[in-house]
Design an enzyme around this catalytic site. Structure first.
Site, mmCIF file in Angstrom:
data_model
loop_
_atom_site.group_PDB
_atom_site.id
_atom_site.type_symbol
_atom_site.label_atom_id
_atom_site.label_comp_id
_atom_site.label_asym_id
_atom_site.label_seq_id
_atom_site.Cartn_x
_atom_site.Cartn_y
_atom_site.Cartn_z
ATOM 1 N N ASP A 160 -45.284 -43.630 -13.600
ATOM 2 C CA ASP A 160 -44.196 -44.402 -12.997
ATOM 3 C C ASP A 160 -42.969 -43.513 -12.772
ATOM 4 O O ASP A 160 -43.122 -42.327 -12.503
ATOM 5 C CB ASP A 160 -43.876 -45.598 -13.926
ATOM 6 N N HIS A 222 -37.641 -48.796 -12.777
ATOM 7 C CA HIS A 222 -39.000 -49.314 -12.627
ATOM 8 C C HIS A 222 -39.906 -48.904 -13.791
ATOM 9 O O HIS A 222 -40.615 -49.727 -14.375
ATOM 10 C CB HIS A 222 -39.543 -48.806 -11.285
ATOM 11 N N SER A 548 -46.012 -54.861 -9.513
ATOM 12 C CA SER A 548 -45.692 -53.796 -10.465
ATOM 13 C C SER A 548 -45.388 -54.355 -11.843
ATOM 14 O O SER A 548 -45.615 -53.684 -12.850
ATOM 15 C CB SER A 548 -44.456 -53.021 -10.006
#
Ligand SMILES: *[C@@H]1O[C@H](CO)[C@@H](O)[C@H](O)[C@H]1NC(C)=O
Length: 753
Positions: A160, A222, A548
């Site tokens: 990520d 994220h 996600s």
């Protein structure tokens, strides 16, 4: 390599990657070796080199990293004519579990490398995109579930944007020593002082023309969000400006996190780096690999770094859990669908945020948005009355400054978020009311945090505009959002990509749904909560929506199962999650199983699945061969030569789901064979229970399975037959093996088109 096999080999590769004239040129070159001169291959100026991935399968037995990398240098030395040393062309070597490299090459050089013995595929590097406090409780996984002693030995590898090391979710207080199986490392940089016993490894990978700050620190949010959703500590009192208050936690708070940063601000995530991270994660000893990354285009399995990496992970008993994509709600929009990975769709929870708007005439609207700002009151102005002559879709800052702007004409929340909301913020407005966002799914919950007070309202009668026109001083209040129950949940978020799988459509994809809408989890404090330039608010936790966010729920659930059953294969873990999933309602999502797979995960039930459908590398290979892939192609994924000794139809893959394709009003009859393994109680008898709508006949034979020991297998066949009118439509049925204690449910899906 002899000429003939070389020629056949290259044809197979280039048929998939290049234009026809290129193939013909290559054919000519292969047949007339005398033409093959250096000039001919070096006729493209060096400036036209780009990055190619050269994949050579598994690391050869007995080779160390150095020996593998020297193979790569030799290939470059033979093929590339340039002033630079060969090592200057190699951007990265895969030398730990894979054999391959990334090199800057001309098209001709790439072509020549593909010709080399041992080279399995050559494909251009492409750039891919990144695709809570109550979500675990909502799916029936409270804090006090039974825990395995082994939980703290489980390592989840997260590919990520990196990690925010200071987050309370990643604090290592109370953690024991790093598991002894760990082989990874931690890259220290000036802004990243090292790892701890919670996040035990951190690496970063960047291959490309940009110049990001090379660090494992998460500058976007994220990666911290996904890692904490899978395995973050329990942090009480988590919230965003008091919204969503509760305990933020991962599925396995005692498990360890290994960070593989492959995505970079504004630069995306490249195949070259994703593959490198897989190579390392497999060698480092992770148990689960969580990948919330998707492509913008569909590629076949042989040019897809996530498919290639996942296969190798699964073969080493590492569970690959991957997001399905954010390109819904239409069918065939799924992005990650290889049969050996778990493809995760995003569902809603029972929570939603409503934002009240009150006009000066006391009319109220319950809109939706995540509005963290305290109540404001300001003058209202219709956006259409304040156009900026400089361009369309923009506002005259002089007219809207410190006012609440009313906008319409948007067709989705996401469009309005990037249109009206940002435009109003940049123009200095005090707030924004977006009217008439008609989602395909009505009031879809996919909010991102806005940089200014905002609410999306449904005002079909244009009462707001009428009010503005009725008075010389129109005003409105936008209140802070309040938390409400979403009584329809769970249903699939509109943005979540739908199946069926575009390539191997008899394998149900996505596999599962998990919460992915408005999830609160750890965030980067280098990125504002709205991610809009000019917004300076940072927070330790933030709301984000997307597949996600769904993916790490499954990664965490898989880790939970793995902590009880360390020897289960990835297919067994997937089977347990699928057969115990909570079925979802096709009235809320017409695409039914192509939207949510087997349903919403229920990790507590998955702990005791009774029976599992197992599959391993050999099954996937048979599946690929049976689906018309050649030996050479299968080798790309598997690294094994001449793997296709026998093929099986994709219907024969031992999957815990059944997919049938039918034409409207045409009779069909389809046979499946499946094998289940007893992982429940040693002695038990299961009976087949079939639920099917009119027009569908499902026969299971035998319809009773008797087991006398653990690990025992039993094989059965399923015939699905019928005639269905109309279409395109998805018709759902199910098979449940029931022994009184365990209900082992598989969806049966007929796609009529
Ligand atoms: C293995 O590959 C990595 C990544 O490209 C590289 O840094 C390392 O030097 C290679 N190992 C050897 C021994 O060449």
């Amino acid at each position: 390599m002899v000429a003939l096999s070389s020629y056949i080999y290259n044809l197979a590769i280039f048929m998939m990657t290049s234009s026809l004239p290129f193939t013909i040129l290559f054919l000519l070159l292969s047949l007339t070796p005398i033409l093959v001169t250096c000039q001919l291959f070096d006729d493209v100026p060096t400036g036209h080199r780009k990055d190619y991935i050269v994949f050579m399968g598994d690391k050869p037995k007995g080779y160390d990293e150095w020996a593998v990398s020297s193979l790569h240098v030799n290939i470059i030395r033979e093929v590339v004519i340039s002033d630079e040393p060969p090592t200057g062309h190699i951007l990265r070597s895969y030398n730990r579990t894979f054999n391959g490299f990334v090199a800057r090459l001309t098209e001709k050089e790439a072509e020549r490398i593909a010709e080399k013995d041992g080279v399995i595929s050559v494909f251009p590097n492409r750039i891919n995109q990144l695709q809570t406090t109550n979500s675990w409780d909502f799916i029936g996984f409270p804090t006090n579930v039974p825990r395995s002693r082994l939980e703290s030995d489980i390592i989840i590898g997260v590919l990520d944007t990196g990690i925010w090391p200071e987050s309370a979710s990643f604090d290592d207080t109370g953690f024991g020593p790093v598991p002894s199986k760990w082989r990874g490392t931690c890259r220290v940089t000036p802004d990243f002082r090292g790892c701890n016993r919670k996040f035990i490894g951190a690496k970063f990978y960047y291959t490309g023309p940009g110049q990001p700050v090379l660090t494992a620190r998460d500058y976007e949010g994220h990666g911290s969000h996904t890692a904490s959703t899978a395995a973050g500590n329990s942090v009480s009192g988590a919230n965003l400006y008091s919204l969503g208050s509760g305990t933020a936690r991962g599925a396995v708070p005692s498990a360890r996190i290994a960070v593989y940063k492959v995505c970079w601000p504004d630069l995306g995530c490249s195949d070259a780096d994703i593959l490198a991270a897989f190579d390392d994660a497999i060698a480092d000893g992770v148990d689960i690999i969580s990948v919330s990354i998707g492509f913008n285009d569909n590629r076949n399995y042989f040019q897809d770094s996530i498919a290639i990496g996942s296969f190798r992970a699964a073969r080493q008993n590492i569970v690959p859990s991957v997001s399905a994509g954010n390109d819904g709600p239409l069918l065939l929009t799924i992005r990650n669908f290889a049969p050996w990975l778990i493809s995760v769709a995003a569902s809603t929870t029972n929570r939603r945020f409503l934002t009240t708007v009150i006009l000066g005439n006391n009319q109220r609207f319950e809109g939706w948005s995540i509005n963290t700002f305290n109540s404001i009151q300001a003058t209202l102005i219709f956006g259409g009355d304040a156009p900026n002559t400089a361009g369309e879709n923009s506002l005259n800052a002089n007219l809207v400054r410190r006012k609440i702007v009313v906008c319409d004409g948007y067709t989705s929340v996401r469009e309005a978020q990037f249109g009206a909301v940002r435009t109003a913020f940049f123009a200095g407005a005090a707030g924004v009311i977006v009217n008439g966002v008609f989602q395909i799914y009505g009031d879809d919950v996919n909010n991102i945090v806005a940089p200014l007070p905002s609410s999306y309202v449904i005002d079909n009668n244009n009462a707001i505009l009428a009010y503005i026109r009725s008075t010389s001083n129109p005003v409105a209040v936008i209140q802070k959002s309040s938390e409400q129950r979403n009584t329809f949940g769970p249903y699939l978020a509109a943005f979540s990509s739908r199946g069926p799988s575009p390539f191997t459509n008899s394998v149900l994809k996505p596999d599962l749904a998990a919460p992915g809408a408005e999830i609160l989890a750890a965030y980067s404090q280098a990125s504002s909560v709205s991610d809009v330039p000019g917004d300076t608010r940072v927070a330790p936790f933030n709301f984000v929506s997307g597949t996600s966010m769904a993916c790490p729920h499954v990664s965490g659930a898989a880790a939970y199962l793995k902590s009880f059953y360390p020897n289960w294969s990835p297919a067994m873990i997937r089977s347990a999650l699928m057969t115990t999933a909570t079925p979802m309602n096709s009235n809320l999502n017409n695409e039914a199983e192509f939207a949510y797979g087997a349903g919403q995960i229920n990790p507590t039930r998955a702990l005791n699945p009774g029976l599992v459908y197992d599959a391993g590398a050999a099954d996937y290979i048979r599946f690929l061969c049976g689906n018309g892939y050649s030996n050479t192609q299968v080798q790309v994924i598997t690294g094994m030569r001449n793997a296709c000794t026998s093929g099986g139809s994709s219907r024969e893959l031992n999957y815990p789901a059944f997919v049938v394709y039918a034409s409207p009003s045409q009779p069909f009859s389809c046979d499946f064979r499946r094998t289940v393994t007893n992982v429940g109680s040693a002695t038990s008898t299961y009976t087949a229970l079939v639920t099917a709508p009119q027009g569908l006949n499902i026969l299971v034979s035998p319809n009773t399975l008797r087991f006398t020991s653990l690990g025992q297998t039993a094989t059965f066949s399923v015939n699905v037959r019928g005639t269905i009118s109309g279409g395109p439509r998805v018709v759902s049925a199910s098979l449940v093996w029931d022994n009184g204690n365990s209900q082992v449910r598989s969806p049966i899906v007929v796609y009529v088109s």
